[in-house]
Write an enzyme that holds these catalytic residues in place. Structure first.
Site, PDB file in Angstrom:
ATOM      1  N   LYS A 270     -69.347 -58.799 -32.173  1.00 31.41           N
ATOM      2  CA  LYS A 270     -68.713 -57.261 -32.338  1.00 31.41           C
ATOM      3  C   LYS A 270     -70.033 -56.218 -32.257  1.00 31.41           C
ATOM      4  O   LYS A 270     -71.093 -56.587 -33.123  1.00 31.41           O
ATOM      5  CB  LYS A 270     -68.014 -57.339 -33.814  1.00 31.41           C
ATOM      6  CG  LYS A 270     -67.774 -55.902 -34.446  1.00 31.41           C
ATOM      7  CD  LYS A 270     -66.922 -56.160 -35.512  1.00 31.41           C
ATOM      8  CE  LYS A 270     -66.621 -54.681 -35.927  1.00 31.41           C
ATOM      9  NZ  LYS A 270     -65.788 -54.773 -37.114  1.00 31.41           N
ATOM     10  N   LYS A 323     -65.639 -57.481 -28.953  1.00 33.46           N
ATOM     11  CA  LYS A 323     -65.159 -56.329 -29.284  1.00 33.46           C
ATOM     12  C   LYS A 323     -66.161 -55.328 -29.356  1.00 33.46           C
ATOM     13  O   LYS A 323     -67.442 -55.645 -29.727  1.00 33.46           O
ATOM     14  CB  LYS A 323     -64.573 -56.316 -30.603  1.00 33.46           C
ATOM     15  CG  LYS A 323     -64.205 -55.061 -31.571  1.00 33.46           C
ATOM     16  CD  LYS A 323     -63.855 -55.187 -32.858  1.00 33.46           C
ATOM     17  CE  LYS A 323     -63.465 -54.025 -33.551  1.00 33.46           C
ATOM     18  NZ  LYS A 323     -63.158 -54.288 -34.992  1.00 33.46           N
TER      19      LYS A 323
HETATM   20  C1  PBG Z   1     -63.634 -53.143 -39.850  1.00 34.46           C
HETATM   21  C2  PBG Z   1     -63.022 -53.249 -38.438  1.00 34.46           C
HETATM   22  C3  PBG Z   1     -63.323 -52.168 -37.388  1.00 34.46           C
HETATM   23  C4  PBG Z   1     -62.395 -52.257 -36.684  1.00 34.46           C
HETATM   24  C5  PBG Z   1     -61.698 -53.479 -36.854  1.00 34.46           C
HETATM   25  N1  PBG Z   1     -62.212 -54.009 -38.286  1.00 34.46           N
HETATM   26  C6  PBG Z   1     -63.842 -51.018 -37.558  1.00 34.46           C
HETATM   27  C7  PBG Z   1     -65.377 -51.020 -37.987  1.00 34.46           C
HETATM   28  O1  PBG Z   1     -66.326 -52.224 -37.807  1.00 34.46           O
HETATM   29  O2  PBG Z   1     -66.144 -49.880 -38.192  1.00 34.46           O
HETATM   30  C8  PBG Z   1     -62.342 -51.538 -35.311  1.00 34.46           C
HETATM   31  C9  PBG Z   1     -61.024 -51.578 -34.532  1.00 34.46           C
HETATM   32  C10 PBG Z   1     -60.878 -50.312 -33.718  1.00 34.46           C
HETATM   33  O3  PBG Z   1     -61.645 -49.378 -33.373  1.00 34.46           O
HETATM   34  O4  PBG Z   1     -59.720 -50.473 -33.061  1.00 34.46           O
HETATM   35  N2  PBG Z   1     -64.173 -54.605 -40.074  1.00 34.46           N
END
Ligand code: PBG
Length: 402
Positions: A270, A323
């Site tokens: 991520k 992601k």
């Molecule tokens: C938080 C989380 C995020 C997303 C999914 N879980 C945001 C972040 O890490 O700031 C983002 C998903 C998206 O942008 O569609 N743990």
């Protein structure tokens, strides 16, 4: 619904008829040729004797437009266009498919009774957990999307620096899971494991006085959160926090509580991405200060994804997630080629909103770009895709246009 109509082919018109019809000739003359009552031997004898029955002549060569240069044909052994020359050939040789079974639908929920539109994500709403959510899930199931992931908008008054609301067994997420499981026992429910929706600092972990995100203390909270979700009936818990060692710790906590059957989908790679902007607006979860770069990965890094993969595999992850999605296709392929585990891709909020915006501005064809982007995530190696387009795409796959 025919199973085959659930498979999308990039070559087919989106409003494709259920079956492709093959015609032997270009005429509309469907009158069958009359039988003469001859035996096989008589037919063969007639041909041997030179009485050849009539059949259409070989097709004439289609004319080129006036002015087309006369050139000797290139001497090519291989002309890859041969395998692309008709819709039937193209679909016969299509290497990747996309079906509603590959899609996981992320849904935003809140305590309210009405659905509140999310400004930065046209078509997405914070759904009322008892009303709008149930309807949305039912619509998704109608077109074969039976997997969802929940993201809660938590009232500010319940946020704290240690995010304890995350493991409140009567909190919004556990309550919603129980309601959904009661209505739809076979629905597969994924949950997000991270503190940000519950943190008064908007970070995925506990923030120390000097701004450091505390790893092991956060993991302790995440374990409690995952167990609370499992108790409510979650099928797959998905740590998206990027703390070190959380997969192994969550696995142990789940097992200790009798949840050996609950899966872990780890956000393995991520990245600290600006593509999450619209999501943070949706949940009102922007970090109050700083950024997430000390825990989420540097977008410039590739090899580091393998370090995370090895850790998550050895700690017992069941599914590895990458992601964002489209800007990180190389990472999806890297994980696909280096792990036998199923791979998930998350087409995040910013990716969704860009396609929506481009469509609204008539700069791109929203539906075609949506389907192409999902197919490309599959081609790169994703087994499942988390996408805000899940419902719209599944309707498209089922031949429904909205
Ligand atoms: C938080 C989380 C995020 C997303 C999914 N879980 C945001 C972040 O890490 O700031 C983002 C998903 C998206 O942008 O569609 N743990």
């Amino acid at each position: 619904m025919m199973a085959s109509s659930m498979l999308y082919s990039a070559n087919m018109p989106l409003s494709m008829p259920r079956m492709l019809r093959v015609r032997a000739s270009n005429t509309n003359d469907n009158v069958p040729i009359k039988k003469m009552g001859m035996s096989d031997a008589e037919c063969e004898a007639a041909v041997v004797a030179g009485n050849i029955p009539e059949a259409p002549p070989a097709p004439s060569k289609p004319a080129a437009p006036a002015g087309t240069p006369m050139v000797p044909s290139l001497s090519l052994r291989r002309r890859p266009r041969r395998n692309r020359r008709s819709p039937i050939l193209r679909s016969a040789f299509q290497e990747t498919s996309l079906s509603p079974a590959n899609l996981v639908y992320p849904l935003f929920i809140h305590e309210g009774e009405e659905d509140t539109p999310i400004g930065a994500m046209p078509g997405c709403y914070r759904l009322g957990w008892r009303h709008g959510l149930i309807e949305e899930v039912s619509k998704a199931r109608d077109v074969g999307v039976n997997s969802i992931v929940l993201f809660p908008k938590v009232p500010d008054a319940l946020k704290s620096s240690t995010g304890d609301e995350a493991y409140n067994e009567n909190g919004l997420v556990p309550r919603t899971i129980r309601l959904l499981k009661d209505k739809y026992p076979d629905l597969v429910i994924y949950t997000d494991v991270a503190l940000d929706p519950y943190s008064s600092d908007g970070h995925d972990g506990i923030v120390r006085e000097d701004g450091v995100i505390m790893n092991d203390e956060t993991v302790h909270q995440l374990c409690k959160q995952a167990v609370a979700q499992a108790r409510a009936g979650a099928d797959v818990v998905s740590p998206s926090d990027m703390m070190d060692g959380r997969v192994g710790a969550i696995r142990a906590a789940l097992d200790a509580d009798g949840f050996q059957h609950v899966s872990i989908m780890s956000y393995t790679a991520k990245y600290a991405s600006s593509f999450y902007g619209p999501f943070r607006e949706a949940l009102d979860s922007n970090p109050r200060f700083g950024d997430k770069k000390t825990y989420q990965m540097n977008p410039a890094n590739y090899r580091e994804a393998l370090v995370e993969t090895r850790e998550d595999e050895s700690e017992g992850a069941d599914i590895l997630l990458v992601k964002p999605g489209l800007p990180y296709l190389d990472i999806i392929r890297l994980l696909r080629d280096n792990s036998p585990l199923p791979i998930a891709a998350y087409q995040v909020s910013g990716e969704y909103s860009m396609i929506k915006a481009g469509g609204v501005l008539k700069m791109i064809d929203e539906e075609r770009v949506m389907m192409e982007s999902l197919m490309c995530l599959r081609r790169a190696g994703a087994d499942i895709i988390l996408s805000y387009f899940a419902l719209q795409a599944a309707r498209c796959l089922c031949g429904e246009k909205r």
